[in-house]
Design an enzyme around this catalytic site. Structure first.
Site, PDB file in Angstrom:
ATOM      1  N   PRO A 109       0.860  -1.038   0.696  1.00 51.88           N
ATOM      2  CG  PRO A 109       0.140  -1.324   2.052  1.00 51.88           C
ATOM      3  CD  PRO A 109       0.082  -1.809   1.337  1.00 51.88           C
ATOM      4  CG  MET A 110       3.276   2.785  -1.851  1.00 45.88           C
ATOM      5  SD  MET A 110       4.623   2.572  -3.291  1.00 45.88           S
ATOM      6  CE  MET A 110       4.511   1.420  -4.259  1.00 45.88           C
ATOM      7  CG  ASN A 161       7.435  -3.569   2.363  1.00 49.70           C
ATOM      8  OD1 ASN A 161       7.306  -3.037   3.543  1.00 49.70           O
ATOM      9  ND2 ASN A 161       7.115  -3.848   1.267  1.00 49.70           N
ATOM     10  NE  ARG A 170      10.458   3.145  -0.466  1.00 53.13           N
ATOM     11  CZ  ARG A 170      11.738   3.210   0.453  1.00 53.13           C
ATOM     12  NH1 ARG A 170      11.677   4.089   0.471  1.00 53.13           N
ATOM     13  NH2 ARG A 170      11.934   1.818   0.951  1.00 53.13           N
ATOM     14  CB  CYS A 185       1.131   5.576   8.762  1.00 58.30           C
ATOM     15  SG  CYS A 185       1.318   7.249   8.242  1.00 58.30           S
ATOM     16  CE  LYS A 237       3.003  -2.177   3.712  1.00 58.30           C
ATOM     17  NZ  LYS A 237       3.687  -0.814   4.753  1.00 58.30           N
TER      18      LYS A 237
HETATM   19  C1  LIG Z   1       4.610   7.536  -0.918  1.00 61.33           C
HETATM   20  C2  LIG Z   1       4.657   6.304   0.549  1.00 61.33           C
HETATM   21  C3  LIG Z   1       3.313   6.463   1.121  1.00 61.33           C
HETATM   22  C4  LIG Z   1       2.247   4.763   1.599  1.00 61.33           C
HETATM   23  N1  LIG Z   1       1.143   4.913   2.309  1.00 61.33           N
HETATM   24  C5  LIG Z   1       1.744   3.415   3.409  1.00 61.33           C
HETATM   25  C6  LIG Z   1       0.262   2.848   3.438  1.00 61.33           C
HETATM   26  O1  LIG Z   1      -0.855   3.994   2.875  1.00 61.33           O
HETATM   27  N2  LIG Z   1      -0.161   2.192   4.200  1.00 61.33           N
HETATM   28  C7  LIG Z   1       1.126   1.781   4.467  1.00 61.33           C
HETATM   29  O2  LIG Z   1       0.619   0.416   4.622  1.00 61.33           O
HETATM   30  N3  LIG Z   1       2.035   1.619   3.903  1.00 61.33           N
HETATM   31  C8  LIG Z   1       2.264   2.977   3.280  1.00 61.33           C
HETATM   32  N4  LIG Z   1       3.742   2.807   2.599  1.00 61.33           N
HETATM   33  C9  LIG Z   1       5.097   1.831   3.189  1.00 61.33           C
HETATM   34  C10 LIG Z   1       5.105   0.539   2.438  1.00 61.33           C
HETATM   35  O3  LIG Z   1       3.879  -0.015   1.857  1.00 61.33           O
HETATM   36  C11 LIG Z   1       6.058   0.470   2.365  1.00 61.33           C
HETATM   37  O4  LIG Z   1       6.232  -0.257   3.750  1.00 61.33           O
HETATM   38  C12 LIG Z   1       7.605   0.903   2.375  1.00 61.33           C
HETATM   39  O5  LIG Z   1       7.575   2.030   1.449  1.00 61.33           O
HETATM   40  C13 LIG Z   1       8.714   0.387   2.473  1.00 61.33           C
HETATM   41  O6  LIG Z   1       8.384  -0.629   1.371  1.00 61.33           O
HETATM   42  P1  LIG Z   1       9.544  -0.278  -0.354  1.00 61.33           P
HETATM   43  O7  LIG Z   1      11.016  -0.176   0.320  1.00 61.33           O
HETATM   44  O8  LIG Z   1       9.519  -1.465  -0.582  1.00 61.33           O
HETATM   45  O9  LIG Z   1       8.796   0.467  -0.847  1.00 61.33           O
HETATM   46  C14 LIG Z   1       4.039   4.276   2.255  1.00 61.33           C
HETATM   47  C15 LIG Z   1       5.196   4.462   1.643  1.00 61.33           C
HETATM   48  C16 LIG Z   1       5.365   5.166   0.684  1.00 61.33           C
HETATM   49  C17 LIG Z   1       6.934   5.548  -0.605  1.00 61.33           C
END
Ligand SMILES: Cc1cc2nc3c(=O)[nH]c(=O)nc-3n(C[C@H](O)[C@H](O)[C@H](O)COP(=O)(O)O)c2cc1C
Length: 324
Positions: free
Chosen positions: A12-13, A209, A233, A105, A147
């Site tokens: 989720p992002m 993750n 990302r 978050c 999460k």
């Molecule tokens: C712009 C952005 C928005 C995010 N929004 C959420 C979210 O709404 N809910 C959530 O559980 N994690 C959120 N995350 C965290 C990501 O789901 C993930 O855990 C984190 O980016 C690490 O994974 P990665 O290194 O593959 O990016 C967000 C991350 C980013 C960069």
């Protein structure tokens, strides 16, 4: 899908994992995707914008809806509304594949309300939320998942994972950083292995993750006992990653041809515009398209042109005219 199949999901992002982007990632092989986080309070107060975040459109992979909040009753009510479709503006091309609870978050506005990763500081409340949401999910026949991060400022994830599994979590995603670390330094996949160990006898799968951008990165999590990995990302400009992760025959060091990148960007923006209208769609797409072209020749000039595009037509022309 059998239990022993490795799944690769889109993490989720907020601001990114909307329907248009989930659809792209699904087309490259994401097994499922998690929505942007949805405020339980706002949903129960009939907020129109919040309802929009929960939209599920045709052609998407299975979509898990993620909620955040700090009151067990409100979280349960939001889960019930989402799963029964009983809220204004509900629009599902397919029913939600599950409900995920955000306990990770790190944003100040969220944690200052005792939500997101602040719940890791209050495991009793977190467990009550987990149980309340699980009960709702159970009635609707879909899984309840959660999460979270390693902890607030130190690693408590093994004990916290166990607590969540005992409180009813059917799947746990671990972002291998603490809240204090926000998004740097690098994630620590060995922590995922420690959490796997802590919940091994419960049978609850752990989703690894953090910083996965290649098959090697994913393998470290899988070797540690994760049954799935979630990609955040790295997928933003490279949804092809899902295809490479799932297909060992795909070379990892070859970028997709320029024509394909252009086609994808234009189709993506057209999709965002269809979902959100031209003005908002084009504006939102400027920064999001930048991820697809990052590091390519002429990307700075193209970004500049895209920043001045006001219509889908102008946007598409700029991309088509780009010579990398
Ligand atoms: C712009 C952005 C928005 C995010 N929004 C959420 C979210 O709404 N809910 C959530 O559980 N994690 C959120 N995350 C965290 C990501 O789901 C993930 O855990 C984190 O980016 C690490 O994974 P990665 O290194 O593959 O990016 C967000 C991350 C980013 C960069």
């Amino acid at each position: 899908m059998p239990n022993n199949t490795i799944q690769y999901s889109l993490a989720p992002m907020a601001g990114f994992t909307d329907a248009a982007f989930r659809r792209i990632c699904g087309s490259f092989g994401a097994d499922y995707a998690v929505s942007e986080m949805i405020s339980a309070v706002a949903l129960t107060r009939d907020d129109r914008k919040t309802a929009e975040l929960a939209k599920i459109t045709p052609g998407e992979p299975p979509v898990v809806l993620q909620i955040f909040g700090h009151e067990p009753e409100v979280m349960a009510r939001a889960a019930e509304m989402l799963l029964s479709g009983d809220y204004r503006g509900c629009s599902y091309a397919a029913p939600p594949a599950g409900i995920d609870i955000n306990m990770g978050c790190p944003v100040k506005k969220i944690v200052s309300n005792g939500e997101g990763s602040a719940l890791m500081l209050d495991p009793d409340r977190a467990a009550r939320i987990m149980t309340a949401v699980r009960e709702v999910c159970e009635r609707h026949g879909v899984p309840a998942s959660v999460k979270f991060r390693l902890g607030w400022d130190s690693e408590i994830s093994p004990a916290f994972a166990r607590r969540m599994a005992e409180a009813g979590a059917q799947k746990i995603t671990l972002h291998c950083r603490t809240r204090e670390q926000m998004y740097a330094p690098s994630a620590d996949p060995t922590a995922a292995a420690r959490a796997v160990e802590a919940i091994r006898d419960t049978g609850v799968p752990l989703v690894g993750n953090g910083d996965i951008a290649s098959r090697g990165d994913a393998q470290v999590y899988l070797d540690g006992g994760c049954r799935e990995v979630a990609i955040g990302r790295a997928a933003l400009g490279d949804p092809w990653l899902f295809r490479r992760l799932k297909n060992p025959a795909e070379p990892e060091d070859v970028r997709p041809p320029l024509d394909e990148v252009k086609r994808l960007v234009i189709a993506f923006v057209a999709d965002v515009v269809r979902e959100k209208g031209e003005e908002r769609g084009v504006h939102e797409s400027r920064s999001r398209a930048a991820y697809f072209i990052r590091g390519m020749r002429g990307s700075a000039a193209l970004r500049d042109r895209l920043n001045h595009a006001e219509t889908l037509e102008e946007f598409s022309h700029a991309v088509e005219a780009w010579e990398a």
